[in-house]
Motif scaffolding. Structure first.
Motif, PDB file in Angstrom:
ATOM      1  N   MET A  54       0.750  -8.372   0.143  1.00  0.00           N
ATOM      2  CA  MET A  54       1.009  -7.208   0.975  1.00  0.00           C
ATOM      3  C   MET A  54       1.926  -6.274   0.207  1.00  0.00           C
ATOM      4  O   MET A  54       2.968  -6.700  -0.311  1.00  0.00           O
ATOM      5  N   LEU A  55       1.523  -5.035   0.103  1.00  0.00           N
ATOM      6  CA  LEU A  55       2.294  -4.050  -0.641  1.00  0.00           C
ATOM      7  C   LEU A  55       2.768  -2.939   0.283  1.00  0.00           C
ATOM      8  O   LEU A  55       2.041  -2.523   1.206  1.00  0.00           O
ATOM      9  N   LEU A  56       3.979  -2.485   0.043  1.00  0.00           N
ATOM     10  CA  LEU A  56       4.481  -1.295   0.705  1.00  0.00           C
ATOM     11  C   LEU A  56       4.400  -0.168  -0.308  1.00  0.00           C
ATOM     12  O   LEU A  56       5.054  -0.228  -1.363  1.00  0.00           O
ATOM     13  N   LEU A  57       3.578   0.837  -0.008  1.00  0.00           N
ATOM     14  CA  LEU A  57       3.314   1.924  -0.937  1.00  0.00           C
ATOM     15  C   LEU A  57       3.847   3.240  -0.390  1.00  0.00           C
ATOM     16  O   LEU A  57       3.793   3.497   0.812  1.00  0.00           O
ATOM     17  N   PHE A  58       4.341   4.066  -1.297  1.00  0.00           N
ATOM     18  CA  PHE A  58       4.669   5.448  -0.966  1.00  0.00           C
ATOM     19  C   PHE A  58       3.571   6.293  -1.586  1.00  0.00           C
ATOM     20  O   PHE A  58       3.565   6.542  -2.789  1.00  0.00           O
ATOM     21  N   THR A  59       2.610   6.697  -0.768  1.00  0.00           N
ATOM     22  CA  THR A  59       1.488   7.484  -1.267  1.00  0.00           C
ATOM     23  C   THR A  59       1.783   8.970  -1.119  1.00  0.00           C
ATOM     24  O   THR A  59       2.464   9.397  -0.187  1.00  0.00           O
ATOM     25  N   LYS A  60       1.261   9.737  -2.033  1.00  0.00           N
ATOM     26  CA  LYS A  60       1.518  11.182  -1.995  1.00  0.00           C
ATOM     27  C   LYS A  60       0.768  11.849  -0.845  1.00  0.00           C
ATOM     28  O   LYS A  60       1.281  12.768  -0.198  1.00  0.00           O
ATOM     29  N   LYS A  61      -0.439  11.361  -0.543  1.00  0.00           N
ATOM     30  CA  LYS A  61      -1.265  11.995   0.483  1.00  0.00           C
ATOM     31  C   LYS A  61      -0.990  11.481   1.893  1.00  0.00           C
ATOM     32  O   LYS A  61      -1.103  12.233   2.866  1.00  0.00           O
TER      33      LYS A  61
END
Length: 248
Positions: free
Chosen positions: A21-28
């Motif tokens: 499980m990943l916590l991502l900061f996506t630009k969109k």
């Protein structure tokens, strides 16, 4: 539905069945959680894209509010940050702080770009990394719309004798308001905090690769900013700060 976005990996945890499980900061799409069956073993592009601090292009499958990471390709791994303990700790603090202030699923492209610029400048900087963190925190406050008031008293609007900084009132306060106000979280800085804040806001992050504040000033300013962030953005204490203090 398949979607694509640039993203930065905040963190990952192992889940059952070999998943992660990943916590991502996506630009969109802002801050999102995504599952993945990609193995982190090896040095392939997809494996490197799972690691914290990685910045890359990611393909995800979205089903309502669930995301699955199908593939990723690193644009920059910032591997040199991990080779220096102080760089690593400053980056960890910035990442944790950003994670805490971001709401789920709300795009914040300006903050995303700022974080990429911060990590790039930090990787290139040789020493005095805390100055970069201060610059990042001040610019983050501006983008969050919670920048301290510095041009006039945060209580009465006076522009005279602004000698105190009040965390609770949200900026500089005059001597009169200091006398009649509360006692908690009020500082009388021994340095020109207004000029420093304004300078940090004006200069691009790349300029801080070589600029360094006096160590005593940096420590005192960090104390004030951390109290301010905690009070106005409700971030509480940072685990990264606690770990760093234990190690020293």
């Amino acid at each position: 539905m398949y979607i694509n976005s640039e993203a930065i990996v905040f963190r990952q945890i192992k889940a059952a069945g070999g998943r992660r499980m990943l916590l991502l900061f996506t630009k969109k799409y802002g801050k999102i959680s995504a599952g993945s069956n990609i193995s982190e073993k090896g040095r392939g592009k997809a494996a490197l894209a799972l690691r914290p601090f990685a910045y890359g292009d990611y393909e995800l499958f979205k089903n309502r509010d669930f995301y699955n990471l199908n593939s990723g390709e690193v644009k920059k791994s910032f591997f040199r940050i991990g080779e220096n303990l102080d760089k690593y700790m400053q980056a960890s603090i910035a990442m944790e702080l950003t994670e805490k202030v971001l709401p789920e699923g709300l795009p914040q492209p300006k903050i995303f770009n700022l974080l990429v610029e911060f990590l790039s400048a930090l990787e290139n900087r040789e020493k005095s990394h805390e100055t970069l963190l201060l610059a990042y925190e001040i610019k983050l406050l501006e983008l969050m719309g919670t920048l301290p008031e510095t041009e006039q008293c945060a209580c009465c609007g006076s522009k005279d004798e602004l000698d105190f900084f009040s965390v609770i009132d949200g900026g500089m306060i005059c001597n009169n308001c200091r006398k009649i106000g509360h006692e908690r979280l009020i500082y009388q800085p021994e340095f020109d905090i207004v000029s420093i804040l304004n300078y940090f806001l004006k200069m691009p992050m790349s300029k801080f690769e070589k600029l360094a504040l006096n160590e005593d000033v940096a420590v005192k300013l960090q104390q004030i900013l951390r109290e301010y962030l905690s009070y106005h953005l409700d971030v509480g204490s940072l685990k990264s700060d606690d770990i760093f203090e234990e190690r020293i």
